[in-house]
Scaffold this motif. Structure first.
Motif, PDB file in Angstrom:
ATOM      1  N   GLY A 123       0.819  -1.205   0.000  1.00  0.00           N
ATOM      2  CA  GLY A 123       0.000   0.000   0.000  1.00  0.00           C
ATOM      3  C   GLY A 123       0.854   1.257   0.000  1.00  0.00           C
ATOM      4  O   GLY A 123       0.559   2.236  -0.706  1.00  0.00           O
ATOM      5  N   SER A 124       1.939   1.239   0.777  1.00  0.00           N
ATOM      6  CA  SER A 124       2.866   2.372   0.797  1.00  0.00           C
ATOM      7  C   SER A 124       3.526   2.549  -0.564  1.00  0.00           C
ATOM      8  O   SER A 124       3.706   3.675  -1.041  1.00  0.00           O
ATOM      9  N   TYR A 125       3.872   1.423  -1.181  1.00  0.00           N
ATOM     10  CA  TYR A 125       4.486   1.497  -2.514  1.00  0.00           C
ATOM     11  C   TYR A 125       3.511   2.072  -3.529  1.00  0.00           C
ATOM     12  O   TYR A 125       3.867   2.930  -4.349  1.00  0.00           O
ATOM     13  N   ARG A 126       2.262   1.653  -3.483  1.00  0.00           N
ATOM     14  CA  ARG A 126       1.269   2.178  -4.429  1.00  0.00           C
ATOM     15  C   ARG A 126       1.086   3.682  -4.234  1.00  0.00           C
ATOM     16  O   ARG A 126       1.009   4.445  -5.208  1.00  0.00           O
ATOM     17  N   ARG A 157       7.647   4.783   3.740  1.00  0.00           N
ATOM     18  CA  ARG A 157       7.865   4.407   5.125  1.00  0.00           C
ATOM     19  C   ARG A 157       6.524   4.333   5.821  1.00  0.00           C
ATOM     20  O   ARG A 157       5.833   5.336   5.952  1.00  0.00           O
ATOM     21  N   ALA A 158       6.159   3.154   6.274  1.00  0.00           N
ATOM     22  CA  ALA A 158       4.938   3.046   7.061  1.00  0.00           C
ATOM     23  C   ALA A 158       5.167   3.710   8.408  1.00  0.00           C
ATOM     24  O   ALA A 158       6.272   3.697   8.932  1.00  0.00           O
ATOM     25  N   GLY A 214       4.438   9.823   5.914  1.00  0.00           N
ATOM     26  CA  GLY A 214       3.759   9.620   4.644  1.00  0.00           C
ATOM     27  C   GLY A 214       2.291   9.298   4.773  1.00  0.00           C
ATOM     28  O   GLY A 214       1.645   8.913   3.805  1.00  0.00           O
ATOM     29  N   THR A 215       1.721   9.474   5.983  1.00  0.00           N
ATOM     30  CA  THR A 215       0.308   9.192   6.206  1.00  0.00           C
ATOM     31  C   THR A 215      -0.551  10.404   5.876  1.00  0.00           C
ATOM     32  O   THR A 215      -1.688  10.268   5.437  1.00  0.00           O
ATOM     33  N   LEU A 216      -0.010  11.599   6.085  1.00  0.00           N
ATOM     34  CA  LEU A 216      -0.711  12.844   5.787  1.00  0.00           C
ATOM     35  C   LEU A 216       0.050  13.642   4.728  1.00  0.00           C
ATOM     36  O   LEU A 216       1.284  13.578   4.679  1.00  0.00           O
TER      37      LEU A 216
END
Length: 239
Positions: A123-126, A157-158, A214-216
């Motif tokens: 999901g992070s890669y996408r 990075r999660a 990388g979440t927001l």
């Protein structure tokens, strides 16, 4: 955005079947095929590319019967096969990890892992792919800014991979995340402060942490008196 075509390269049949099934469960990805060894992987990659339907992501075991994963990655690049690589392996030696990063491996999954971890990495890669695409011609921009590039790479990075800074609590972080997920617009630290009952400085620390992870997304909000204030928005993968 079209589905990302994935090749699973794994010599253990049970693991290969599991990883292929995992790919099939993920929105935004499609399985192009599986390969039990390095030579088969290189052949399939070349065949798909020649047919005009290239593989875009390789889930690559590092220890294969014929070739090491690093050798496969080098041969891919030498042959003009520029699919991204996520290493899926039990190898933990730091020199191997460094070499993998040096040749362009974008993620590293250590066996054994759960489906949740697998889904989180892909999901992070996408999201990384989508953010890079949005900075180019498709996003209406002539080129990427420093913040565009920083935000795209941060999405690899999660949040679980970033150590929680001193003074931040997991329960409060979860509350901030839950609040941000429910918003259909960008909000500021002041707005989070008012809703969640914390100081503006504290709200900003949690928001900055999630933005760095990388979440927001993070952009400057203009129009109010004084210095521009950052505003934040939950990053949702586009279909």
């Amino acid at each position: 955005m079209t589905d990302i075509r994935v090749l699973v390269v794994e010599d253990e049949p049970i693991a290969a079947a599991a990883h292929a099934a995992y790919v099939g469960r993920l929105e935004g990805f499609s399985l192009a095929g599986t390969a039990p060894d390095g030579q088969s992987a290189l052949r399939l990659l070349a065949e798909f590319s020649a047919a005009g339907n290239p593989v875009e992501l390789v889930l690559l075991d590092m220890n294969l019967p014929d070739l090491h994963g690093l050798d496969i990655a080098r041969r891919m690049r030498a042959s003009g096969l520029f699919a991204d690589i996520i290493a899926i392996t039990a190898v933990r030696e730091l020199n191997i990890v460094r070499s993998a990063v040096a040749i362009g491996v974008v993620q590293y999954l250590i066996k054994p892992f759960t489906y949740a971890t697998f889904a989180d990495k892909l999901g992070s890669y996408r999201l990384f792919r989508e953010q890079l695409a949005s900075t180019g011609a498709g996003g209406g921009k002539a080129g990427a800014s420093q913040s565009d590039v920083d935000q795209a790479f941060a999405s690899l990075r999660a949040p679980s991979e970033l150590p929680l800074p001193k003074g931040l609590a997991t329960s409060t972080l979860d509350a901030v995340k839950d609040f941000m997920k429910r918003q259909d617009r960008a909000v500021s630290a002041s707005e989070v402060m008012e809703v969640l009952g914390m100081s503006r400085v504290t709200a900003r620390r949690y928001l900055e942490y999630l933005a760095d992870a990388g979440t927001l997304s993070r952009t400057a909000r203009y129009g109010a008196p004084g210095r521009p204030e950052n505003e934040y928005r939950w990053l949702r993968p586009t279909s």
